[in-house]
Scaffold this motif. Structure first.
Motif, PDB file in Angstrom:
ATOM      1  N   ILE A   1     -24.959  12.699 -53.568  1.00 11.43           N
ATOM      2  CA  ILE A   1     -24.941  12.092 -51.893  1.00 11.43           C
ATOM      3  C   ILE A   1     -25.266  10.498 -52.506  1.00 11.43           C
ATOM      4  O   ILE A   1     -25.800   9.995 -52.712  1.00 11.43           O
ATOM      5  N   SER A   2     -23.971  10.303 -52.069  1.00  7.35           N
ATOM      6  CA  SER A   2     -23.201   8.706 -51.971  1.00  7.35           C
ATOM      7  C   SER A   2     -22.101   8.781 -51.046  1.00  7.35           C
ATOM      8  O   SER A   2     -21.500   9.224 -51.024  1.00  7.35           O
ATOM      9  N   PRO A   3     -21.959   7.171 -50.661  1.00 10.87           N
ATOM     10  CA  PRO A   3     -20.775   7.104 -50.740  1.00 10.87           C
ATOM     11  C   PRO A   3     -19.312   7.592 -50.992  1.00 10.87           C
ATOM     12  O   PRO A   3     -18.071   7.627 -51.002  1.00 10.87           O
ATOM     13  N   LYS A   4     -19.772   7.925 -52.394  1.00 13.09           N
ATOM     14  CA  LYS A   4     -18.927   7.976 -52.924  1.00 13.09           C
ATOM     15  C   LYS A   4     -17.832   9.520 -52.993  1.00 13.09           C
ATOM     16  O   LYS A   4     -16.812   9.521 -53.585  1.00 13.09           O
ATOM     17  N   GLU A   5     -19.029  10.326 -52.603  1.00  8.11           N
ATOM     18  CA  GLU A   5     -19.175  11.107 -52.292  1.00  8.11           C
ATOM     19  C   GLU A   5     -17.378  11.309 -51.269  1.00  8.11           C
ATOM     20  O   GLU A   5     -16.391  12.426 -51.230  1.00  8.11           O
TER      21      GLU A   5
ATOM     22  N   ASP B   1     -35.130   8.500 -46.120  1.00  9.75           N
ATOM     23  CA  ASP B   1     -34.281   8.065 -44.421  1.00  9.75           C
ATOM     24  C   ASP B   1     -33.375   7.669 -44.418  1.00  9.75           C
ATOM     25  O   ASP B   1     -32.244   8.101 -44.096  1.00  9.75           O
ATOM     26  N   LEU B   2     -32.950   6.779 -45.690  1.00  8.81           N
ATOM     27  CA  LEU B   2     -31.644   6.324 -46.503  1.00  8.81           C
ATOM     28  C   LEU B   2     -30.847   7.555 -47.093  1.00  8.81           C
ATOM     29  O   LEU B   2     -29.824   7.955 -46.563  1.00  8.81           O
ATOM     30  N   GLN B   3     -31.478   8.059 -47.697  1.00  8.06           N
ATOM     31  CA  GLN B   3     -31.622   9.637 -48.399  1.00  8.06           C
ATOM     32  C   GLN B   3     -29.802  10.735 -47.422  1.00  8.06           C
ATOM     33  O   GLN B   3     -29.456  11.000 -48.015  1.00  8.06           O
ATOM     34  N   ASN B   4     -31.471  10.755 -46.118  1.00 13.76           N
ATOM     35  CA  ASN B   4     -31.015  12.004 -45.614  1.00 13.76           C
ATOM     36  C   ASN B   4     -29.814  11.385 -44.242  1.00 13.76           C
ATOM     37  O   ASN B   4     -29.125  11.957 -43.508  1.00 13.76           O
ATOM     38  N   TYR B   5     -29.745   9.905 -44.247  1.00  7.53           N
ATOM     39  CA  TYR B   5     -28.817   9.288 -44.524  1.00  7.53           C
ATOM     40  C   TYR B   5     -27.343   9.254 -44.115  1.00  7.53           C
ATOM     41  O   TYR B   5     -26.350  10.280 -43.696  1.00  7.53           O
ATOM     42  N   TRP B   6     -27.197  10.130 -45.942  1.00  5.26           N
ATOM     43  CA  TRP B   6     -26.347   9.782 -46.691  1.00  5.26           C
ATOM     44  C   TRP B   6     -25.895  11.375 -46.491  1.00  5.26           C
ATOM     45  O   TRP B   6     -25.025  11.835 -46.950  1.00  5.26           O
ATOM     46  N   LYS B   7     -26.850  12.434 -47.327  1.00  3.67           N
ATOM     47  CA  LYS B   7     -26.476  13.489 -46.611  1.00  3.67           C
ATOM     48  C   LYS B   7     -26.135  13.642 -45.577  1.00  3.67           C
ATOM     49  O   LYS B   7     -24.785  14.639 -45.729  1.00  3.67           O
ATOM     50  N   SER B   8     -25.943  13.717 -44.589  1.00  8.16           N
ATOM     51  CA  SER B   8     -25.645  13.741 -42.773  1.00  8.16           C
ATOM     52  C   SER B   8     -24.279  13.363 -43.069  1.00  8.16           C
ATOM     53  O   SER B   8     -24.283  14.024 -42.553  1.00  8.16           O
ATOM     54  N   MET B   9     -23.832  12.235 -43.481  1.00  5.44           N
ATOM     55  CA  MET B   9     -22.796  11.454 -43.598  1.00  5.44           C
ATOM     56  C   MET B   9     -21.765  12.969 -44.359  1.00  5.44           C
ATOM     57  O   MET B   9     -20.644  12.876 -43.988  1.00  5.44           O
ATOM     58  N   ILE B  10     -22.262  12.848 -44.998  1.00  3.98           N
ATOM     59  CA  ILE B  10     -21.755  13.758 -46.292  1.00  3.98           C
ATOM     60  C   ILE B  10     -20.826  15.336 -45.427  1.00  3.98           C
ATOM     61  O   ILE B  10     -20.023  15.925 -45.089  1.00  3.98           O
ATOM     62  N   GLU B  11     -22.778  15.737 -44.471  1.00  2.15           N
ATOM     63  CA  GLU B  11     -22.550  17.262 -44.267  1.00  2.15           C
ATOM     64  C   GLU B  11     -21.080  17.219 -43.100  1.00  2.15           C
ATOM     65  O   GLU B  11     -20.495  17.873 -42.876  1.00  2.15           O
ATOM     66  N   GLU B  12     -20.812  15.301 -42.354  1.00  2.00           N
ATOM     67  CA  GLU B  12     -20.088  15.771 -41.536  1.00  2.00           C
ATOM     68  C   GLU B  12     -18.685  15.270 -42.172  1.00  2.00           C
ATOM     69  O   GLU B  12     -17.628  15.535 -41.288  1.00  2.00           O
TER      70      GLU B  12
END
Length: 350
Positions: free
Chosen positions: A84-88, A303-314
């Motif tokens: 759950i991070s930009p690393k992924e 909010d930030l965790q949900n943001y990264w989850k959303s970016m990873i899903e995309e």
């Protein structure tokens, strides 16, 4: 009448005469590296965590390999979930698309230069009739390669460094949206500058190839000793008849196409100029969405965790819709008809 005007010929040769040794200055590279946050300390030493080196080399002795494993390039606390991070996003998609884009460009450059270089050897007996004298192939092509492959390497290093800075920021300040959006802005700027450098290098390649092709046509035309009042169509026909003898190769095909279609850039299909489009688009969207979150006011941790989850899903969605296939560029660019159209498109675009 000459097939090529004196003005057009001389202008083209001036380009090739002044083109080298144009290279990216060390100052420019250092300034950009400082901007994206690459300090003397490194997150993971290349000789420690790397599985290989990404090398954009012209001799074909090394393939582009993945530089890092998917873990441990940024130390994390025990129990932290790096997925759950930009690393992924970086390791699973962005890094691979960046390598793929530069891999395609490097194979294209080498396929073209190798063919042109060998073809000029056949034309060398005729080069003494050119007013610029010997083309000095042995000096020209190493300089072209050094500049182009050096630019690709610099772009790769800077973009990768900016992403590592974002990953470092996320690990050290996982709940600080302001720091993370700033790190994303730096990535965005690094990719924009990288794309501009790649455009500049492709422009110089285009100018070089254009000069070589037009000079080669001129050399053959001069060797025919055509009368001054020869019509352009007649001159073109006679040059075309001689081409199979002196240039039965890739360069000869390019010359024939140039003679047939002329020097009008609108006669050729142009290429896309945004070389890094497969990573700039996703990053722009990531930045815009996080910036919107920051502007909305103080964000909660979730909010930030949900943001990264959303970016990873995309990111996963993009990979499903447009998977990263194993590179087959070396095989693809063996098709000289396809390669010819790309070169003509390159010269029409840049």
């Amino acid at each position: 009448m000459k097939l090529l005007s004196e003005k057009n010929y001389v202008t083209t040769l001036l380009f090739i005469a002044t083109l080298y040794p144009t290279t990216l200055s060390e100052k420019d590279t250092e300034e950009l590296l400082v901007e994206v946050g690459t300090e003397e300390e490194v997150i993971a030493e290349d000789d420690g965590n790397a599985t290989g080196k990404a090398s954009f080399v012209p001799d074909g002795t090394e393939d582009i390999e993945i530089l890092f494993n998917n873990e441990d390039d940024v130390p994390e606390e025990i129990g932290e979930c790096s997925r759950i991070s930009p690393k992924e996003i970086f390791h699973n998609e962005i890094h691979l698309r960046l390598l793929d884009a530069l891999d395609e460009m490097s194979h294209f450059v080498e396929a073209v230069l190798t063919r042109i270089e060998s073809a000029l050897e056949i034309l060398l007996p005729h080069v003494h009739e050119s007013p610029i004298g010997n083309l000095k192939v042995q000096d020209l092509f190493p300089e072209v390669r050094q500049f182009l492959f050096g630019t690709m390497r610099d772009v790769y290093d800077v973009v990768r460094a900016s992403w590592r800075d974002l990953i470092r920021t996320h690990v050290s300040a996982p709940n600080d949206a302001d720091q993370q959006v700033e790190a994303l802005r730096i990535i965005k700027d690094a990719q924009i500058q990288g794309e501009e450098k790649l455009k500049a290098s492709l422009t110089e390649l285009s100018v070089t190839l254009r000069a070589i092709i037009l000079n080669s046509i001129y050399v053959i035309q001069e060797s025919l000793k055509l009368p001054e009042n020869t019509e352009p169509k007649q001159a073109a026909a006679q040059i075309s008849r001689k081409l199979p003898k002196v240039a039965p190769n890739f360069l000869g095909t390019l010359m024939m196409k140039m003679i047939e279609k002329g020097d009008d850039r609108d006669a050729y299909k142009k290429l896309l100029t945004n070389t890094l489009r497969y990573i700039t688009g996703p990053v722009d969207k990531m930045y815009e969405q996080l910036e919107t979150l920051v502007r909305a006011g103080p964000s909660k941790e979730e909010d930030l965790q949900n943001y990264w989850k959303s970016m990873i899903e995309e990111s996963h969605s993009r990979l499903r819709e447009d998977p990263i296939e194993p590179s087959k560029y070396e095989i693809l660019f063996r098709n000289e008809e396809y390669l010819t159209e790309l070169v003509l498109g390159l010269m029409a675009t840049f």
